[in-house]
Design an enzyme around this catalytic site. Sequence first.
Site, PDB file in Angstrom:
ATOM      1  CE  LYS A  90      -4.452  -1.594   1.254  1.00 15.86           C
ATOM      2  NZ  LYS A  90      -4.319  -2.923   1.886  1.00 15.86           N
ATOM      3  CD  GLU A 112     -10.229   4.512   1.364  1.00 14.64           C
ATOM      4  OE1 GLU A 112      -9.992   5.696   1.054  1.00 14.64           O
ATOM      5  OE2 GLU A 112      -9.641   3.537   0.835  1.00 14.64           O
ATOM      6  CB  SER A 378      -0.324  -8.344  -1.010  1.00 14.01           C
ATOM      7  OG  SER A 378      -1.117  -9.163  -0.163  1.00 14.01           O
TER       8      SER A 378
HETATM    9  C1  LIG Z   1      -5.210  -3.985   1.695  1.00 10.55           C
HETATM   10  C2  LIG Z   1      -4.521  -5.257   1.412  1.00 10.55           C
HETATM   11  C3  LIG Z   1      -4.937  -6.107   0.359  1.00 10.55           C
HETATM   12  C4  LIG Z   1      -6.160  -5.847  -0.465  1.00 10.55           C
HETATM   13  O1  LIG Z   1      -6.158  -4.667  -1.207  1.00 10.55           O
HETATM   14  P1  LIG Z   1      -5.917  -4.674  -2.776  1.00 10.55           P
HETATM   15  O2  LIG Z   1      -6.224  -3.280  -3.175  1.00 10.55           O
HETATM   16  O3  LIG Z   1      -6.860  -5.670  -3.374  1.00 10.55           O
HETATM   17  O4  LIG Z   1      -4.509  -5.051  -3.008  1.00 10.55           O
HETATM   18  C5  LIG Z   1      -4.211  -7.252   0.110  1.00 10.55           C
HETATM   19  N1  LIG Z   1      -3.131  -7.588   0.857  1.00 10.55           N
HETATM   20  C6  LIG Z   1      -2.702  -6.808   1.876  1.00 10.55           C
HETATM   21  C7  LIG Z   1      -1.513  -7.227   2.651  1.00 10.55           C
HETATM   22  C8  LIG Z   1      -3.381  -5.625   2.185  1.00 10.55           C
HETATM   23  O5  LIG Z   1      -2.949  -4.865   3.203  1.00 10.55           O
END
Ligand SMILES: *Cc1c(COP(=O)(O)O)cnc(C)c1O
Length: 396
Positions: A90, A112, A378
Amino acid sequence: MNYKNPDEHGYYGEFGGAFIPEMLYPNVEELQKNYLEIIESEEFQTEYQDLLKNYVGRATPLYFAKNLSAKYQTQIYLKREDLNHTGAHKINNALGQVLLAKRLGKTRIIAETGAGQHGVATATACALLGLECIVYMGEIDIQRQAPNVARMKMLGAEVVAATSGSKTLKDAVNEALRDWINNPVTTHYVIGSVVGPHPFPDLVARFQSIISKEIKEQLKEKIGRENPDYVIACVGGGSNAAGTFYHFVEEQEVKIIAAEAGGLGVNSGKSAATTFLGTLGVLHGSKSLVMQTEDGQVIEPHSISAGLDYPGIGPFHAHLFKEKRAEFFSINDDEALKCAFELTKLEGIIPALESAHALAVLDKKKFNENDIVVICLSGRGDKDMETYLKKLDAGN
Ligand SMILES: *Cc1c(COP(=O)(O)O)cnc(C)c1O
């Protein structure tokens, strides 16, 4: 077929656009007119790339997961977004948007957040770049995510409770939009995923596209070719997935797989699998697939992972789904949990629960021994320890 870029009105096929109240036109039009010129300028890129490298810690490694590969009899590489500063992808977007806001002359940032990850990333970028930061968060999420609320406060952000509706993420978005209408001149709204009115889906996808740009370079170095056979990512709104797919969507030999949160099961009434359950609708400013009743009431989603607990999906992904350019899997809570523990045991990496949904595709689909399979990890699992401990105490 162009999958990567929307048309001038922000449409990916039939999805996208900007469905906003008239009072938001000036803010959104200002962005539409200026975003590409600013973020493509050399001056912007120099500052942004320097921060990505020296502050965020990019490039993130592309790690060949030997033990996981042996178990699933295929060649698995993990793109380690969990190693970014603040623990997930993010920050790539938050930093980019706050830099853009500064260049637009804004002094105040709103955002948000659901689980707090995007709020923490935005508060971090604002601390670094010296902007005021207000984060809207559902009252229930504030109670559920106390550590992230504390982090945001320590970073200097004001956390404002959204007390309407279900008091969760979608209500926080509504509060943020209301704030933006009231403060059009001073304020930029940093949206946290590839959702919202045009140009946000494209803007966020471009900031996250660094993920697939690096994957190409790293694969070339490691195996002598830029393209894997598969890329896999989890989809909440879809930003880490958009970043992972971005430079591969026009390359037909690369197969694309998205993992959605099935919750307790697609047909359980407690799910967040939007491509399976959603229909064409408008949510938070763009036309896409939305989980809704016949008369258009948004259905409360459910997922064990707060980051995937969203009743919509970005227009980029709705288009990939409709055109069958990407294959979508629905992963249930218990399947994701199992894979989080498996990765931890096999590779010594505790993943975020969201990322574990992408890993769970390995159980759903058989890959060939020589397939190169890249999975976007992610984020890291620190924020999910309470859920993991519960599972451990229950005897895993
Ligand atoms: C917020 C988040 C997501 C989901 O958000 P996307 O916009 O779909 O990427 C996925 N993995 C992690 C670790 C997150 O913090």
